[in-house]
Scaffold this motif. Sequence first.
Motif, PDB file in Angstrom:
ATOM      1  N   THR A 100     -29.717  24.866   5.615  1.00  0.00           N
ATOM      2  CA  THR A 100     -29.804  26.313   5.805  1.00  0.00           C
ATOM      3  C   THR A 100     -28.883  27.049   4.837  1.00  0.00           C
ATOM      4  O   THR A 100     -29.310  27.580   3.818  1.00  0.00           O
ATOM      5  N   LYS A 101     -27.592  27.073   5.173  1.00  0.00           N
ATOM      6  CA  LYS A 101     -26.613  27.725   4.314  1.00  0.00           C
ATOM      7  C   LYS A 101     -25.438  26.777   4.123  1.00  0.00           C
ATOM      8  O   LYS A 101     -24.475  26.798   4.887  1.00  0.00           O
ATOM      9  N   PRO A 102     -25.496  25.918   3.101  1.00  0.00           N
ATOM     10  CA  PRO A 102     -24.467  24.891   2.919  1.00  0.00           C
ATOM     11  C   PRO A 102     -23.054  25.477   2.874  1.00  0.00           C
ATOM     12  O   PRO A 102     -22.793  26.444   2.156  1.00  0.00           O
ATOM     13  N   VAL A 103     -22.168  24.872   3.655  1.00  0.00           N
ATOM     14  CA  VAL A 103     -20.788  25.334   3.715  1.00  0.00           C
ATOM     15  C   VAL A 103     -19.853  24.157   3.505  1.00  0.00           C
ATOM     16  O   VAL A 103     -20.085  23.059   4.022  1.00  0.00           O
ATOM     17  N   VAL A 104     -18.809  24.356   2.731  1.00  0.00           N
ATOM     18  CA  VAL A 104     -17.847  23.301   2.427  1.00  0.00           C
ATOM     19  C   VAL A 104     -16.800  23.215   3.539  1.00  0.00           C
ATOM     20  O   VAL A 104     -16.225  24.230   3.941  1.00  0.00           O
ATOM     21  N   LYS A 105     -16.558  21.999   4.006  1.00  0.00           N
ATOM     22  CA  LYS A 105     -15.543  21.740   5.022  1.00  0.00           C
ATOM     23  C   LYS A 105     -14.708  20.529   4.609  1.00  0.00           C
ATOM     24  O   LYS A 105     -15.028  19.831   3.641  1.00  0.00           O
ATOM     25  N   PHE A 161      -4.770  17.975  14.203  1.00  0.00           N
ATOM     26  CA  PHE A 161      -4.522  18.749  12.994  1.00  0.00           C
ATOM     27  C   PHE A 161      -4.883  20.215  13.202  1.00  0.00           C
ATOM     28  O   PHE A 161      -4.629  21.049  12.338  1.00  0.00           O
ATOM     29  N   TYR A 162      -5.477  20.552  14.348  1.00  0.00           N
ATOM     30  CA  TYR A 162      -5.723  21.956  14.675  1.00  0.00           C
ATOM     31  C   TYR A 162      -4.491  22.601  15.301  1.00  0.00           C
ATOM     32  O   TYR A 162      -4.066  23.669  14.891  1.00  0.00           O
ATOM     33  N   SER A 163      -3.943  21.951  16.315  1.00  0.00           N
ATOM     34  CA  SER A 163      -2.881  22.571  17.105  1.00  0.00           C
ATOM     35  C   SER A 163      -1.495  21.995  16.856  1.00  0.00           C
ATOM     36  O   SER A 163      -0.500  22.622  17.199  1.00  0.00           O
ATOM     37  N   GLY A 164      -1.424  20.790  16.289  1.00  0.00           N
ATOM     38  CA  GLY A 164      -0.132  20.125  16.143  1.00  0.00           C
ATOM     39  C   GLY A 164       0.332  19.452  17.416  1.00  0.00           C
ATOM     40  O   GLY A 164       1.455  18.944  17.485  1.00  0.00           O
ATOM     41  N   GLU A 208     -15.786  27.266  13.366  1.00  0.00           N
ATOM     42  CA  GLU A 208     -15.688  28.697  13.093  1.00  0.00           C
ATOM     43  C   GLU A 208     -14.264  29.123  12.773  1.00  0.00           C
ATOM     44  O   GLU A 208     -14.046  30.105  12.066  1.00  0.00           O
ATOM     45  N   HIS A 209     -13.278  28.392  13.281  1.00  0.00           N
ATOM     46  CA  HIS A 209     -11.882  28.796  13.165  1.00  0.00           C
ATOM     47  C   HIS A 209     -11.087  27.982  12.152  1.00  0.00           C
ATOM     48  O   HIS A 209      -9.888  28.192  11.999  1.00  0.00           O
ATOM     49  N   SER A 210     -11.735  27.073  11.457  1.00  0.00           N
ATOM     50  CA  SER A 210     -10.970  26.185  10.585  1.00  0.00           C
ATOM     51  C   SER A 210     -11.829  25.655   9.449  1.00  0.00           C
ATOM     52  O   SER A 210     -13.057  25.623   9.536  1.00  0.00           O
ATOM     53  N   TYR A 211     -11.166  25.202   8.395  1.00  0.00           N
ATOM     54  CA  TYR A 211     -11.840  24.520   7.301  1.00  0.00           C
ATOM     55  C   TYR A 211     -12.172  23.079   7.696  1.00  0.00           C
ATOM     56  O   TYR A 211     -12.963  22.414   7.039  1.00  0.00           O
ATOM     57  N   PHE A 212     -11.546  22.582   8.750  1.00  0.00           N
ATOM     58  CA  PHE A 212     -11.641  21.172   9.089  1.00  0.00           C
ATOM     59  C   PHE A 212     -12.764  20.880  10.078  1.00  0.00           C
ATOM     60  O   PHE A 212     -13.083  21.701  10.932  1.00  0.00           O
ATOM     61  N   VAL A 213     -13.343  19.688   9.968  1.00  0.00           N
ATOM     62  CA  VAL A 213     -14.342  19.232  10.927  1.00  0.00           C
ATOM     63  C   VAL A 213     -13.655  18.376  11.998  1.00  0.00           C
ATOM     64  O   VAL A 213     -12.677  17.690  11.704  1.00  0.00           O
ATOM     65  N   PRO A 214     -14.167  18.415  13.238  1.00  0.00           N
ATOM     66  CA  PRO A 214     -13.604  17.572  14.304  1.00  0.00           C
ATOM     67  C   PRO A 214     -14.100  16.140  14.170  1.00  0.00           C
ATOM     68  O   PRO A 214     -14.970  15.675  14.911  1.00  0.00           O
TER      69      PRO A 214
END
Length: 232
Positions: A100-105, A161-164, A208-214
């Motif tokens: 759809t709309k490729p996004v870099v993560k 790596f989201y919350s520490g 939505e809130h981060s560059y990182f994937v879970p």
Amino acid sequence: MFISTFLLGVLGGCMYPRESRPGNQVSYRESVNRLQLAVDQFQKDQGILPILNADESTPRFEKFRIDLDKLNKTGYIDEIPATAFEQGGSAYFLILDEETKPVVKVMELTTVQKVNDIQRAVDKYKSSHQGKLPVGQELYPGIYSIDLMAINSESLAWTSFYSGQTSDYLLDPRGQVYVDYALDIMQAVEKSGVTPKADTDLRSLLLEHSYFVPVKSLPYHWQNKQPVAVSQ
């Protein structure tokens, strides 16, 4: 699993991982933005995405790795980011929403390595204990924490790596290891101010809130006012 208001207060900081917060040595913002421009232009020019081949069984958050070498050799980037594994960094760069709309993560590799180490230890324990798994507390229906002491892996505790914050490893009925993103997801829900739909995979909130994937995660659904991991 009960998530208290106190824990939510502890987690109430920025949703971006520590590595990408202002003031830290490693920042992924510039790398992600630069690669997004390169990927968009490459697709516009070539009609395809600059991704490495992946097996169909590869999990979504590990699947479409960007071919950084191709982008570099074809002039779409002047150098491979220092944050990339290919340059000695601790991350792979991925593409999501490729159709759809490729996004870099960003896929953070410290978590991947720890989960792989724990998986090997769990497999070894299972093999030497007639198929028994080193389960701890049942955190979600059919999904348990791991008795790290039983597998001599106390030193491999996982920090989000989201919350520490330190969180649990999860073990499904097949003996597959994951990490628990429930606290991170709960924080994201609180920030959004919107009650999630019951059938929504709540990992989308982290994206939505981060560059990182879970990475190395199970799906989460909203049940009884909290995120609940669901066995696949």
